[in-house]
Design an enzyme around this catalytic site. Structure first.
Site, PDB file in Angstrom:
ATOM      1  N   ASP A   1       0.998  -1.143   0.037  1.00 15.00           N
ATOM      2  CA  ASP A   1       0.003  -0.084   0.025  1.00 15.00           C
ATOM      3  C   ASP A   1       1.052   1.315   0.066  1.00 15.00           C
ATOM      4  O   ASP A   1       2.063   1.084   0.429  1.00 15.00           O
ATOM      5  CB  ASP A   1      -0.808  -0.085   1.519  1.00 15.00           C
ATOM      6  CG  ASP A   1      -2.259  -0.347   1.208  1.00 15.00           C
ATOM      7  OD1 ASP A   1      -2.623  -0.677   0.055  1.00 15.00           O
ATOM      8  OD2 ASP A   1      -2.972  -0.191   2.043  1.00 15.00           O
TER       9      ASP A   1
ATOM     10  N   ASP B   1      -4.143  -2.064   5.146  1.00 15.78           N
ATOM     11  CA  ASP B   1      -4.722  -1.875   6.385  1.00 15.78           C
ATOM     12  C   ASP B   1      -6.283  -1.454   6.430  1.00 15.78           C
ATOM     13  O   ASP B   1      -6.616  -1.609   7.500  1.00 15.78           O
ATOM     14  CB  ASP B   1      -4.122  -0.164   6.746  1.00 15.78           C
ATOM     15  CG  ASP B   1      -4.277   0.734   5.437  1.00 15.78           C
ATOM     16  OD1 ASP B   1      -4.915   0.138   4.362  1.00 15.78           O
ATOM     17  OD2 ASP B   1      -3.777   1.946   5.537  1.00 15.78           O
TER      18      ASP B   1
ATOM     19  N   ASP C   1      -8.811  -4.540   1.891  1.00 16.16           N
ATOM     20  CA  ASP C   1      -7.555  -5.265   1.744  1.00 16.16           C
ATOM     21  C   ASP C   1      -7.799  -6.741   2.052  1.00 16.16           C
ATOM     22  O   ASP C   1      -6.984  -7.684   1.918  1.00 16.16           O
ATOM     23  CB  ASP C   1      -6.198  -4.619   2.482  1.00 16.16           C
ATOM     24  CG  ASP C   1      -5.886  -3.084   1.787  1.00 16.16           C
ATOM     25  OD1 ASP C   1      -6.481  -3.172   0.716  1.00 16.16           O
ATOM     26  OD2 ASP C   1      -5.380  -2.344   2.632  1.00 16.16           O
TER      27      ASP C   1
END
Length: 1173
Positions: free
Chosen positions: A473, A794, A798
């Protein structure tokens, strides 16, 4: 449904008494009433609430709580509630006792063989045959009585038993400490899980276990609900209830349609407040959990083996998944294709100890089985040769007849041969392997805690060493996640820094302040710094914090605005989600009209703007041409500086024209743009270096982000993910999908294989894109090796990608519960550098195990050959059973400890990852193993056949049964151990390095063990006597033994000079299974994500345990039925759960079946999968 309630109440004697009490403890609801209420859904539930309580606030009054202020935070009241309604804690399973673990360790096949051998040996040694002295039995028994040592025959059996006990205790203790560690870890994760409640009108974060009935809890996007409750107020709340119902579509919740919130479900969108009505064992998850606990202790024992008590909350949730996976399957044959499979898969993921996934374990199991087979063959041959030799010599050459009184003597011989055979087998099988793996993993996990890696699944740290790709990310991992507005476009002017408030028209300023303060979660705030001189604390969503910070920088304050329009006055909120990429809030104006404030990604929101405020704060038309102009001149330059651009806009509705609020596209359109701001999220200073290390270590880092492509590219360049002049791809989600899908819109692996190798940045990506990319890379078979993928995430969205990845990293600080639940490792400091540490530890685990294998196999090869040839030529193994066991014990247990605790060094990051199919034992290691074996065998055979001449001592060969230990064989044993000790130092390096002492003092455990082993060896040789078949040696003999041992180090250097490339003949061993071994069925099973390793494990275990397992299973089935009273009892219980779930699913089964067939992605956890009406 009452049936279920009753069946559960049986295990809770307390509620029974409360039921009879008129109204428990002065509260207006009993536990049973609340439980009955929580079993209803939708319209039924609303009806029941109206009948019994009037409305939700009536329920709150009965529970003596206020919908806005919450409970008064007084301990007596909270305690009383806990006593009446229970506490929010589901009692964990009992951990395995030490004795159970001992019993499990005893199941080892080799150990069982040893025990049998030892007991037979013991039995025979106590049996003194009558005709022992008769000459008829020949010189068989000669030399026994001289020393009066016939009585010492029991020692061998006893010593074997003792060593078996040692092995078992070590294994059991190891398992026990592992379990204890794991529980400690879990309780840490649990304590960290907090939930927001309102008490005394204050927002508090309390640990989940402290929630009580009557608490008013705040629920928001990404939460895992810790208790059951009834909704008081909600903004666009959608819940994923698949863990309870198997329905993969999100359920929209609202106070006036479906207010029931259930524990163990995930909030996918929106926010709201609920009053807690059931906690712990009385919540829906708790009920299912207790049902399972009552009906299937046996199965539960099995499930629990791996994932020891994953937090009360979590385990109950996985339990719920289990139960209902099965239920969902039975309930809707139509849907089972999608929901059921998902659920089944979920079940596997949630309950299997995730062991199957490990690449290493698969390779090890395969290797152990291969070695075991070889050992069995060798030991069988040894026994056969010994027996034949004896029989031929005694009965053919010497022409004796078998006399009845001699039978025990002969049998004693056969037992001795059998023991020698077992010894060969014991030496061949490396029992130390599982031990080495466990010690190495447990040690690494402990140390990784210090490096901010909280490992949830033990084997994840080892898989991490093989990682070839990391999909990271951007926000929070590569960047600091402390966002600030640095540029803005207000009233026709592009400000490169924060403008002075005086430079702005009051109207614009006022609109901006209101738009930011109201249209953001009220839980997001900026608090004064904790320490003097520190930065202000950002609480809540970081992007919103940046905007609120912008308000403060403009010398205004957001708090008064929020006080003027509190959260419950907001008319309608469209919360942010990954599909909308924007958030809007509607408020009612004093004149009866409405005003909508909206903020979101600039390229999306500007498309909906038709006006813009000019420098005087007046409206000016904003046409598509102006928009393109603005994108070129304002937005792209901002994005190229690595800024996220957010557009802030508003729209007024006059009093007469109230729109249809559910038609969102209609409402959020025709907007007026107030401002566009550029938010900077600075790259963490340590990230570029960490990424450089990854690249040097052969790991490709890819960035997957929801940001726009220019911002993403700018940040990727700053991090070093993309270098100028390289051939790489930066794609947006749309383009990515266009490239990988065929005309029908299906994803094709070949197309994906063309894209991913060059892809470095995927921008504006949806969670489904992330999942597709990860799955595509893992399933890809192009390139020289299979990819092992790590993913960081997070957000709730996801989850699917984290689950799919080989190793999922969740952020400990910014991560939502859902992400943590799906992950393998939690980064407690949200920092990318911790991932590099994880790679280092992972590679270290892998290397430690290779080191141990190199050492262990050298011992095995030598010992087996010595025992085998010695036995065949001299009819007696030069290394006795007890000595072998000592070698096995020290060498296995202690060497695994010593080699497995080597600390990692930076040099580990200088080589490429091993990948899935690289063999465990490389050519270099094979060269070392065979090279050292040659040296050791040469020495030992020299000593065996000419040693007595060299040392001038009596020969130990052909000694009769029970003769005293000879110096000759003691020297052989001692030399053997010395060589192993020095070879242990050689084994510290496996890539052919010359300096084997490099960094030896940084590992005190290693030094202690080598010296300790040496000390014990001296004691054994000098004082071991009969049990160890040793006689004391002189100093000179000791020095010779040592000298030969040190020769190992010199020989190691000789081997290192032979280039491995010349030795083409050497085979590698311990491969991952090759592609050709996969049958079509197994490939089809790939859908179920069964890894090669698991298949290998299965294959190996089937060989060993097929019989055992069948018996156990039958016993378990029988006992389960006994326990549940009768078959009907079990069926009835099942059907009651069905009826509970039926109401929810009945409405939607047919449509969903169609949907799931047509749109598999929405089923696979796509947060945007809107439900079909």
């Amino acid at each position: 449904m009452g049936d279920m309630a009753n069946s559960s109440i049986e295990f809770h004697p307390k509620p029974q008494q409360q039921r009879d009490a008129p109204h428990a403890g002065g509260f207006g609801c009993t536990l049973a009433e609340l439980r009955a209420l929580m079993e209803l859904r939708g319209a039924e539930a609303l009806q029941k609430i109206e009948e019994a309580y009037g409305d939700v606030s009536g329920l709150c009054r009965r529970l003596k709580t206020s919908p806005t202020e919450g409970l008064a935070d007084n301990t007596n009241d909270l305690e009383k509630r806990r006593q009446i309604y229970g506490q929010n804690f589901i009692p964990p399973k009992q951990p395995k006792t030490f004795l159970q673990l001992v019993w499990e360790a005893l199941q080892d096949v080799t150990l069982i063989i040893l025990e049998v051998a030892a007991i037979v040996s013991l039995g025979l040694s106590f049996y003194a045959p009558p005709g022992e002295e008769s000459e008829a039995c020949g010189n068989v028994s000669g030399g026994t009585e001289d020393e009066g040592e016939a009585e010492a025959g029991w020692i061998e059996g006893a010593a074997i038993l003792l060593s078996v006990i040692c092995v078992v205790l070590v294994t059991a203790f190891n398992d026990w400490s592992k379990e204890k560690q794991f529980r400690g870890l879990q309780s840490r994760i649990e304590q960290e899980q907090k939930f927001t409640v309102i008490r005394n009108g204050q927002l508090l974060q309390v640990p989940v276990a402290a929630l009580v009935v009557g608490d008013i809890a705040q629920v928001k996007y990404g939460d895992l609900l810790p208790a059951d409750g009834v909704l008081i107020q909600a903004n666009d709340l959608k819940i994923d209830e698949s863990s309870l119902t198997g329905e993969s579509d999100h359920v929209r919740k609202s106070a006036d349609k479906d207010p029931m919130l259930l524990s163990g479900t995930h909030v996918m969108e929106g926010s709201g407040r609920m009053v807690v009505t059931a906690v712990g064992v009385n919540s829906q998850t708790g009920i299912i959990f207790t049902l399972l606990g009552a009906g299937g202790e046996e199965e539960e024992k099995k499930d629990k083996k791996g994932k020891q008590q994953d937090g009360a909350m979590e385990s109950s949730q996985t339990k719920a998944k289990k139960q209902d996976g099965a239920v969902a399957m039975e309930m809707q044959p139509l849907k089972s294709a999608e929901g059921g499979e998902m659920e089944e898969r979920e079940k596997k993921k949630a309950n299997a100890p995730k062991k199957e996934k490990s690449v290493l374990q698969g390779k090890l199991t395969k290797l152990a089985v291969q070695i075991g087979k070889a050992g069995l063959v060798m030991s069988a041959i040894t026994v056969i040769i010994l027996v034949l030799y004896f029989v031929i010599e005694t009965f053919v050459l010497e022409g004796r007849t078998w006399l009845a009184e001699c039978t025990p003597v002969y049998v004693q011989y056969f037992v001795k041969f059998f023991i020698i055979g077992v010894t060969v087998l014991v030496v061949a099988v490396p029992e130390g392997l599982p031990l080495a793996v466990t010690i190495s993993l447990a040690y690494s996990v402990k140390k990784m805690m210090k490096d901010n890696n909280l490992v949830r699944h033990l084997d994840a740290c080892e898989t991490m060493g093989n990682a070839t790709a990391i999909c990271s990310d951007k926000t929070g991992t590569l960047t600091t996640n402390r966002m600030t507005v640095v540029q803005s476009y207000l009233g026709d002017t592009h400000y490169k820094e924060i403008p002075a408030p005086s430079a702005l028209t009051p109207k614009i300023l006022d609109l901006l302040v209101h738009a930011i303060s109201i249209n953001s979660a009220y839980t997001t705030k900026i608090l004064p710094p904790e320490k003097e001189g520190a930065l202000p604390r950002q609480v809540g969503n970081k992007t919103e914090c940046a905007l609120l910070g912008f308000v403060l920088d403009l010398k205004r304050d957001f708090q008064p605005v929020r006080e003027q329009i509190p959260e419950d006055k907001l008319y309608k909120v469209y919360t942010f989600n990954s599909v909308r990429k924007s958030m809007s809030t509607v408020i009612r104006m004093p004149d009866g009209g409405f005003r909508l404030f909206s903020k979101g990604a600039s390229e999306i929101l500007l498309k909906k703007c038709t006006n813009i405020l000019n420098s005087n704060g007046e409206l000016r038309g904003f046409r598509p041409r102006d928009r393109d102009d603005m994108v070129k001149k304002i937005i792209e330059p901002m994005a190229c500086d690595g800024l996220r651009t957010i557009c802030i806009a508003y729209r007024d509705f006059s009093a007469g024209q109230e729109p249809d609020w559910d038609n969102e596209n209609e409402v959020v359109g025709d907007l007026t743009c107030i401002a566009v701001v550029g938010i900077e999220d600075p790259v963490r200073p340590e990230v570029p270096e960490a990424i450089r290390k990854c690249q040097r270590a052969g790991i490709t880092v890819r960035m997957v982000t929801g940001d726009n492509i220019n911002t993403a590219r700018a940040i990727a360049a700053k991090c070093g993910i993309i270098q100028p002049g390289e051939d790489f791809l930066c794609l947006e989600g749309k383009e990515f999908n266009r490239r990988i899908r065929n005309e029908k819109g299906e994803i094709e692996q070949e197309r994906l294989d063309k894209v991913w190798p060059k892809l470095r940045v995927l921008a504006r990506s949806s969670p489904t894109d992330k999942h597709t990319l990860v799955k595509g890379i893992i399933d890809s078979t192009t390139g020289e090796q299979r990819q092992v993928v790590a993913v960081t995430g997070d957000g709730t969205n996801d989850g699917p990608a984290l689950k799919k990845a080989d190793v999922g990293f969740a952020m400990g600080i910014a991560g939502t519960d859902v992400a943590k639940e799906a992950s393998d490792i939690i980064l407690t400091d949200d920092n990318f550098t911790s991932i590099v540490k994880a790679v280092m530890w992972g590679r270290n685990v892998y290397d430690s195990i290779s080191k141990f294998l190199q050492f262990q196999l050298t011992v095995n090869v030598v010992a087996v050959i010595v025992a085998f040839t010695g036995a065949c030529i001299t009819q007696d193994s030069p290394l006795k059973a007890v000595q072998m066991l000592w070698v096995n014990l020290i060498m296995d247990t202690f060497a695994s400890l010593a080699l497995a605790t080597e600390p990692p060094t930076e040099s580990l990051l200088l080589r490429k990852p091993y990948g899935r199919d690289k063999p465990l034992i490389s050519r270099t290691m094979m060269k070392n193993i065979l090279g050292h074996a040659v040296y050791q065998l040469a020495i030992i055979f020299t000593l065996l056949f000419v040693g007595e001449l060299f040392f001038d001592i009596d020969s130990g060969r052909n000694a009769p049964l029970h003769s005293p230990p000879s110096e000759h064989y003691t020297i052989i044993f001692n030399t053997f151990v010395m060589m192993q000790l020095f070879n242990e130092i050689n084994a510290r390096k496996i890539h052919g390095e010359r300096n084997v002492f490099d960094g030896i003092f940084s590992n005190p455990i290693f030094c202690t063990i080598v010296l300790g082993t040496f000390g014990i060896q001296i004691v054994i040789v000098q004082f071991g006597g009969k049990p160890f078949s040793c006689s004391p040696l002189s100093t000179e003999q000791w020095l010779w033994c040592l000298f030969v041992g040190v020769g190992e180090l010199v020989w190691g250097q000789v081997i290192a000079t032979i280039p491995t490339s010349q030795l083409k003949c050497l085979k590698e061993a311990g491969h991952g299974p090759g592609k050709d071994e996969m049958t079509d069925e197994e490939l089809a099973e790939g859908e179920e994500e069964i890894d090669h390793a698991e298949r290998e494990l299965r294959r190996g275990q089937i060989l060993w345990f097929r019989g055992l397992n069948r018996i156990q299973t039958q016993m378990e089935v029988v006992s389960t039925f006994k326990r549940s009273g009768s078959v009907q009892g079990a069926v009835r219980r099942r059907s009651s759960v069905l009826s509970q779930l039926h109401d929810v699913t009945n409405l939607s089964t047919p449509t969903h079946a169609i949907l799931s067939a047509a749109n598999p992605t929405s089923a696979a956890g796509n947060p945007g999968g809107e439900s079909v009406p």
